[in-house]
Design an enzyme around this catalytic site. Structure first.
Site, PDB file in Angstrom:
ATOM      1  N   ASP A  78      43.793  38.182  36.629  1.00 16.83           N
ATOM      2  CA  ASP A  78      44.314  38.895  35.455  1.00 16.83           C
ATOM      3  C   ASP A  78      45.821  38.812  35.269  1.00 16.83           C
ATOM      4  O   ASP A  78      46.585  38.666  36.217  1.00 16.83           O
ATOM      5  CB  ASP A  78      43.882  40.370  35.474  1.00 16.83           C
ATOM      6  CG  ASP A  78      44.230  41.091  36.778  1.00 16.83           C
ATOM      7  OD1 ASP A  78      44.309  40.440  37.836  1.00 16.83           O
ATOM      8  OD2 ASP A  78      44.418  42.324  36.736  1.00 16.83           O
ATOM      9  N   GLU A 132      42.801  42.671  39.208  1.00 12.90           N
ATOM     10  CA  GLU A 132      43.520  43.153  40.387  1.00 12.90           C
ATOM     11  C   GLU A 132      44.537  44.216  40.001  1.00 12.90           C
ATOM     12  O   GLU A 132      44.769  45.175  40.732  1.00 12.90           O
ATOM     13  CB  GLU A 132      44.218  41.982  41.106  1.00 12.90           C
ATOM     14  CG  GLU A 132      44.773  42.347  42.486  1.00 12.90           C
ATOM     15  CD  GLU A 132      46.018  43.209  42.450  1.00 12.90           C
ATOM     16  OE1 GLU A 132      46.112  44.161  43.257  1.00 12.90           O
ATOM     17  OE2 GLU A 132      46.902  42.951  41.615  1.00 12.90           O
TER      18      GLU A 132
HETATM   19 NI    NI Z   1      49.772  40.445  41.813  1.00  9.08          NI
END
Ligand code: NI
Length: 388
Positions: free
Chosen positions: A78, A134
């Site tokens: 991401d 994440e």
């Molecule tokens: Ni990172």
């Protein structure tokens, strides 16, 4: 073909992939186009994979020897909210989104390693985990729930960092990032006239006592060798100087590096809040919003990572960790399930200043892709050797 020759050969492809990811960043759980680029590359490399759908991540599998051990390598997918200011020719074309944390590089590194491992498979299995979300939402947990760690002996991951120069890898065992939790304490008293306190329950006084009380949590209840912080950064109460406040709200953050210390602090916070309420006839509630747990590298896997890093960057490229980062990383969830090690890849070019992760001007030296891919390749081989 030597490892160096092979990484040189796949380097242009990694750069191309990285720039494609970078140009089209997607936020947590929205990684659709990103996933399609990864899948296309895995198909090109003839690596079988499973796709969990948008936001579900991808698990690729390289098989060398049936009865060999299984090792996982992880990359995050991401980007972050924000407008890119790098001016790069491959800068984000998605307004309000950018790869400001280098996850574009992590995916390219892992695909580069995949090409190397596929060409010369080690005597075991390598699971390639491309994980969504994440930055927020704990995509690691989605991967764990969908069985990405089944039969996996150990997991390895890494992050680009401009604090370190390209050609440096930071490997350490033990705690390398902290847990960060937010809390809100709500005090409900009984409002009244400032001149007649006996008719009221003063939420400001209760809040004041509580602010002082929680300072003793770390100083009097936690082992001084266990780094921890409790900070109240926001206090809201009252409506007028001559009105006794009915409500007070305290908000703060808890930083810890051990699960049991975190538990101890949260329990202490609840105990003090409840007791202070009882003491003064107020109702006090505590709400804790859990952040990611700390990343705790296991000793054996840190040694495996150190040996792999040594092969890639040599003794002079190995950098120690002076103290844990207070940042958070959801790789921690994998390490709650199985052993593993999370490393940092130097990403600063000579002469560059240190622009931190998450800055709208963040970029990294693409030479770091070679180091990351070579490390992932070596660490999988080394771990399979150890676990065989
Ligand atoms: Ni990172």
């Amino acid at each position: 073909m030597s490892r160096q020759a092979l990484t040189e050969l796949i380097f242009p492809r990694m750069v191309e992939l990285r720039r494609t990811f970078h140009r089209y960043p997607e936020l947590a759980f929205e990684e659709e186009r990103t996933a399609s680029v990864i899948m296309e590359e895995l198909r090109r490399l003839d690596i079988p994979f499973e796709y969990g759908g948008v936001g579900g991540g991808i698990v690729g599998r390289i098989t060398g020897q049936d009865d060999g051990p299984t090792i996982a390598l992880r990359a995050d997918m991401d980007g972050l909210p924000g407008d890119e200011t790098t001016g790069l020719p491959f800068a984000s074309v998605n307004p309000g989104k950018m790869h400001a944390c280098g996850h574009d590089g992590h995916m390219a590194m892992l695909l580069g390693a995949a090409a190397m491992l596929k060409q010369n498979p080690p005597p075991g299995h390598v699971v390639l985990i491309f994980q969504p979300a994440e930055e927020r939402g704990a995509g690691a947990r989605v991967m764990i729930q969908s069985g990405a760690l089944d039969r996996v002996k150990a997991i390895f991951g890494g992050h680009v960092m401009r604090q370190f120069r390209v050609g440096e890898i930071m490997v350490a065992h033990g705690v390398i990032t902290a847990q960060s939790d937010r809390f809100t304490i709500r005090v409900r008293g009984r409002g009244g006239h400032g001149a007649r306190p006996h008719e009221a329950v003063d939420a400001v006084v209760v809040a004041g006592l509580l602010i002082m009380a929680v300072q003793t949590l770390v100083s009097r209840e936690i082992n001084p060798f266990h780094p921890s912080v409790v900070t109240i950064g926001q206090v809201q109460a009252g409506t007028a100087p001559n009105v006794i406040a009915e409500h007070a709200v305290l908000q703060g953050t808890i930083r810890t590096t051990q699960r049991k210390v975190r538990k101890q602090i949260i329990e202490g916070l609840n105990r003090m809040a409840k007791a202070t309420g009882v003491l003064h006839n107020a109702v006090v509630d505590v709400e804790v919003a859990e952040g990611y747990p700390p990343v705790v590298n296991t000793e054996q896997e840190a040694e495996i990572a150190r040996l792999a890093a040594l092969k890639v960057v040599g003794q002079q490229g190995l950098v120690p960790l002076d103290y844990p980062s207070m940042g958070a990383e959801d790789f921690a969830y994998y390490l709650e399930q199985i052993p593993g090690c999370y490393v940092r890849f130097g990403a600063r070019r000579e002469g560059w200043e240190n622009i931190p992760l998450h800055s709208p001007a963040f970029d990294f030296d693409e030479e770091a892709l070679k180091v990351g891919a070579a490390f992932f390749n070596e660490v999988a081989r080394e771990a399979i050797r150890v676990y065989a």
